[in-house]
Design a protein around this motif. Structure first.
Motif, short mmCIF file in Angstrom:
data_model
loop_
_atom_site.label_atom_id
_atom_site.label_comp_id
_atom_site.label_asym_id
_atom_site.label_seq_id
_atom_site.Cartn_x
_atom_site.Cartn_y
_atom_site.Cartn_z
N PHE A 293 0.84 -1.19 0.00
CA PHE A 293 0.00 0.00 0.00
C PHE A 293 0.88 1.24 0.00
N SER A 294 0.63 2.14 -0.94
CA SER A 294 1.47 3.33 -1.08
C SER A 294 1.18 4.34 0.02
N ASN A 295 2.12 5.24 0.20
CA ASN A 295 1.86 6.44 0.99
C ASN A 295 1.23 7.45 0.03
N TYR A 296 -0.09 7.45 -0.03
CA TYR A 296 -0.78 8.29 -0.99
C TYR A 296 -1.03 9.69 -0.47
N GLY A 297 -0.51 9.99 0.74
CA GLY A 297 -0.70 11.32 1.33
C GLY A 297 -2.12 11.45 1.86
N ALA A 298 -2.92 12.26 1.21
CA ALA A 298 -4.32 12.43 1.58
C ALA A 298 -5.12 12.75 0.34
N THR A 299 -6.37 12.37 0.36
CA THR A 299 -7.27 12.76 -0.73
C THR A 299 -8.65 13.06 -0.15
N PHE A 300 -9.40 13.80 -0.91
CA PHE A 300 -10.76 14.16 -0.52
C PHE A 300 -11.75 13.60 -1.53
N PHE A 301 -12.86 13.09 -1.03
CA PHE A 301 -14.01 12.72 -1.85
C PHE A 301 -15.06 13.82 -1.68
N TYR A 302 -15.46 14.43 -2.79
CA TYR A 302 -16.47 15.48 -2.78
C TYR A 302 -17.76 14.95 -3.42
N ASN A 303 -18.83 15.76 -3.33
CA ASN A 303 -20.11 15.40 -3.97
C ASN A 303 -20.54 13.98 -3.60
N CYS A 304 -20.38 13.63 -2.35
CA CYS A 304 -20.72 12.27 -1.90
C CYS A 304 -22.23 12.17 -1.71
N LEU A 305 -22.89 11.69 -2.75
CA LEU A 305 -24.35 11.56 -2.74
C LEU A 305 -24.73 10.15 -3.13
N GLN A 306 -25.84 9.67 -2.58
CA GLN A 306 -26.37 8.36 -2.95
C GLN A 306 -27.89 8.43 -2.94
N ALA A 307 -28.50 7.52 -3.67
CA ALA A 307 -29.95 7.50 -3.74
C ALA A 307 -30.45 6.07 -3.68
N SER A 308 -31.58 5.90 -3.04
CA SER A 308 -32.23 4.58 -2.95
C SER A 308 -33.71 4.75 -3.33
#
Length: 359
Positions: A293-308
């Motif tokens: 597993f790499s040292n990927y630093g940090a990342t952000f997930f935006y627009n996290c939406l889901q629908a059911s």
């Protein structure tokens, strides 16, 4: 908001059919699945998605507009995306037989590759509903070797180090998972970093991933949407917001297990935004083990939406509120940590309790 950290050794690792398939069988599943997939179509250059019907949108390879009353945030996101005038390409597709993205087993089941997900997951939909769509945007990580790869002479141990960022439906305690994302890869040769690259893919496990020739590099902002059209059919759209280039809707069909001839349908039981330690093929016969597993630093997930929605088609829109957070923990090291910033933004970061290898 719940939080869960998992470790290796939670249970025995049995011979589970869909996870332990040999290479030839898994490749056969994948090729059979591809034969079931409709042709990829792209809209003409003068196509105006904001002005046509949902039927015309789908016919020209674009997602239908979400219902404004049931899904106001998804509708706003759709309108924003359709107004951007992306260059939509028909990507070439090829099967990636070197990597596999496993489902995650919950702790009340027999554990198989349990400790490879970090991010946010809804372990069940609202009562009476099933998840059928999910969206997310993320910054493609720039991967570096992990702290364990740092040598006393200041160089790194030779090898390939990676991390995969993706969104998906099912996979948290279910047999299959429909997902799409990007994988960031760092290669070290002769003790030095020789490449840091990324690529886009989609997958309906237990089939192999399908790689799309959409140009991606570390630092790009990606946006993706997955639609579970039916239990046996789905589609994904992957957009590089940085280059303004997008795929059209990429159709995908449910895979079939060869031994029992049973299908692996989309159940719509979980929805997730994940940073993963994927697995790679090695040996003869082929076995799959997590990549370093790499040292990927940090990342952000935006627009996290889901629908059911329920059987009558009445839907509920959701975001990260109420999601369970997952960390990758290999005691005493935490490889990846998830933090919910707000109801639509998730952060994951690597190796919080070890010295950084990122310059």
């Amino acid at each position: 908001m719940n939080s869960q950290g998992t470790t290796h050794g939670d249970g025995a690792m049995p011979q589970v059919p869909e996870t332990m398939l040999d290479h030839e069988t898994r490749l056969g599943i994948t090729m059979d699945m591809i034969k079931q997939m409709p042709e990829i179509v792209t809209p003409p250059k003068d196509f105006e998605p904001l002005k046509v019907s949902n039927t015309e949108l789908v016919r020209n390879g674009l997602p239908p507009r979400p219902d404004k009353q049931m899904y106001p945030k998804l509708r706003a996101l759709w309108e924003d995306m359709m107004a951007r005038k992306f260059t939509i390409i028909k990507p070439e597709l090829h099967v990636d037989t070197t990597t596999i993205h496993y489902p995650k087993r919950t702790v009340d089941e027999t554990v198989v590759f349990d400790n490879i997900w970090s991010g946010a997951v809804f372990p069940k939909p609202p009562a009476g509903n099933t998840f059928y769509t999910i969206t997310g945007a993320w910054i493609v990580p720039n991967p570096y070797p992990p702290p364990t790869a740092k040598l006393s002479n200041g160089k790194f141990a030779d090898g390939t180090y990676q991390a995969a960022a993706w969104i998906g439906l099912d996979g948290y305690g279910t047999q299959g998972v429909l997902q799409c994302g990007t994988t960031s890869v760092c290669v070290v040769s002769g003790g030095i970093i020789t490449s840091q690259t990324a690529y886009a893919w989609y997958e309906w496990f237990p089939a192999y991933p399908i790689v799309a020739t959409l140009a991606v590099k570390p630092g790009d902002l990606m946006q993706a949407i997955i639609c579970g059209l039916q239990s046996n059919q789905g589609s994904v759209i992957i957009t590089n917001m940085s280059s303004n280039i997008s795929t059209p809707s990429l159709p995908i069909a449910e895979p079939t297990l060869p031994y029992t001839k049973t299908l692996v349908p989309l159940l719509g039981q979980t929805a997730e935004w994940i940073m993963e330690d994927a697995s790679y093929a090695s040996g003869n016969p082929v076995v799959y083990t997590p990549l370093p597993f790499s040292n990927y630093g940090a990342t952000f997930f935006y627009n996290c939406l889901q629908a059911s929605r329920n059987a009558a088609g009445v839907g509920i829109e959701g975001n990260l509120a109420g999601a369970t957070l997952l960390n990758i923990v290999h005691p005493p090291t935490t490889l990846s940590t998830a933090v919910q910033e707000n109801n639509t933004v998730l952060q994951t970061y690597a190796y919080a309790n070890t010295p950084s290898t990122i310059p």
